[in-house]
Design an enzyme around this catalytic site. Structure first.
Site, short mmCIF file in Angstrom:
data_model
loop_
_atom_site.label_atom_id
_atom_site.label_comp_id
_atom_site.label_asym_id
_atom_site.label_seq_id
_atom_site.Cartn_x
_atom_site.Cartn_y
_atom_site.Cartn_z
N LYS A 110 -48.15 60.67 -4.16
CA LYS A 110 -47.31 61.47 -5.90
C LYS A 110 -46.60 60.12 -7.01
O LYS A 110 -46.73 58.75 -6.76
CB LYS A 110 -45.92 61.12 -4.51
CG LYS A 110 -44.77 61.73 -5.20
CD LYS A 110 -43.45 61.63 -4.86
CE LYS A 110 -41.51 62.28 -5.54
NZ LYS A 110 -41.11 62.03 -4.90
N LYS B 239 -48.62 65.42 -5.33
CA LYS B 239 -47.75 66.03 -6.28
C LYS B 239 -47.74 64.74 -8.02
O LYS B 239 -47.31 64.12 -7.27
CB LYS B 239 -46.12 65.81 -5.28
CG LYS B 239 -44.60 66.09 -5.79
CD LYS B 239 -44.11 66.00 -5.20
CE LYS B 239 -42.33 66.28 -6.23
NZ LYS B 239 -41.51 65.75 -5.46
#
Length: 335
Positions: free
Chosen positions: A206, A259
């Site tokens: 992320k 992400k």
């Protein structure tokens, strides 16, 4: 004799397979179906709330009494899963509403499972929506410019929230705080509480991305000071993403996630090639908002661009795509 006539005729003409829609469908290498789509939902405490998110047209904050209509539409569209974010009325330094059995996410999980037992419910596990400072865990002390999230004490909170979501009936918990050791702590907490079958979907890579902007409005999670670059990943680092993912795999992650998605297709591909676990990617709020804004100005064909962006994520290697386009994309794909 013209110059063109003197050129040898190619034996292999790839255009032959592109002549019509049926041929193109038969030789298509990557398939995007409704089974690949996961719909994020924002659950807010209160009643009669269906609040539009201004930076994300078509998306809403929903109170529990407004959730049944949304779930019915997602089930009708054959969306297989939802990802839940909670927006509590009470926030404090630890984010204690995150593990409140009657908080927005546990309450939503129970309601969804009663209405649609076969819909897979994924609960995001992070503290930023629940803390009064907007960061993803317990803060260290010190000068304002040096304050960050205190890693190890935060692990207990993430595990506590995960157990609360599993107890409410979540099929999957998805830790997104990017704390070192969070997968091991959550797996231990779930197993100790008897939730051996609860899947952990790790936000393994992320990044500290500028594409999250609209989400901060949607989840009411803007940091009150500083940013999250001391714990989320630097956008420049690809090899570190593999190292982060390897640690989560070793700690017991069942599924993996990258992400954001669109600007990180290379990371998706690298994780896909390196690890043999199911892989998700999150087409985040900024990606969605940019397509919406360009379409609203008449600059692009929204349907074609949205589906093309989802197909690119799929082609990179993600079998699950968390996207705010899930419901409408399912309708487009069916049509």
């Amino acid at each position: 004799m013209s110059m063109i006539e003197s050129v040898p005729t190619p034996n292999r003409r790839l255009r032959r397979g592109r002549r019509n829609a049926t041929l193109r469908r038969m030789v298509r290498e990557t398939q995007l179906t409704v089974d690949n789509l996961i719909a994020p939902l924002f659950i807010v405490e209160g009643q009669n709330i269906r609040k539009p998110i201004s930076s994300m047209p078509g998306q809403f904050q929903l109170s529990l009494d407004q959730l049944d209509t949304e779930i019915a539409e997602l089930v009708a569209a054959q969306i297989p899963a939802v990802l839940l974010f909670g927006i509590p009325l009470h926030k404090d330094t630890q984010g204690s509403s995150a593990w409140d059995a009657n908080g927005p996410v546990p309450s939503a999980i129970r309601a969804i499972k009663q209405q649609a037992p076969h819909l897979v419910v994924i609960a995001d596990v992070c503290m930023c929506e629940y803390t009064d400072h907007g960061h993803c865990g317990i803060l260290t002390s010190g000068e304002p410019e040096t304050i960050t999230v205190d890693n190890d004490p935060t692990l207990e909170l993430l595990a506590r929230a995960s157990v609360a979501y599993a107890a409410a009936g979540a099929d999957v918990v998805a830790p997104s705080a990017m704390m070192d050791g969070q997968i091991a702590a959550i797996r231990y907490g779930l197993d100790q509480a008897g939730y051996h079958d609860t899947i952990i979907l790790s936000y393994a890579a992320k990044f500290a991305s500028a594409f999250y902007g609209p989400f901060r409005e949607a989840a009411e999670s803007t940091p009150q000071f500083g940013d999250r670059r001391s714990y989320q990943m630097d956008a420049a680092n690809a090899r570190e993403a593999i190292a982060e993912t390897a640690l989560d795999v070793a700690e017991g992650a069942d599924w993996l996630m990258v992400k954001p998605a669109g600007a990180y297709l290379d990371i998706i591909r690298a994780v896909y090639e390196e690890f043999d676990l199911p892989l998700a990617a999150y087409q985040v709020s900024g990606e969605y908002a940019m397509i919406k804004a360009a379409a609203a100005n008449g600059w692009i064909d929204e349907q074609r661009v949205a589906l093309e962006s989802l197909l690119a994520i799929r082609r990179a290697g993600a079998s699950m795509i968390i996207t705010y386009y899930a419901k409408v994309a399912a309708q487009w794909l069916k049509a």
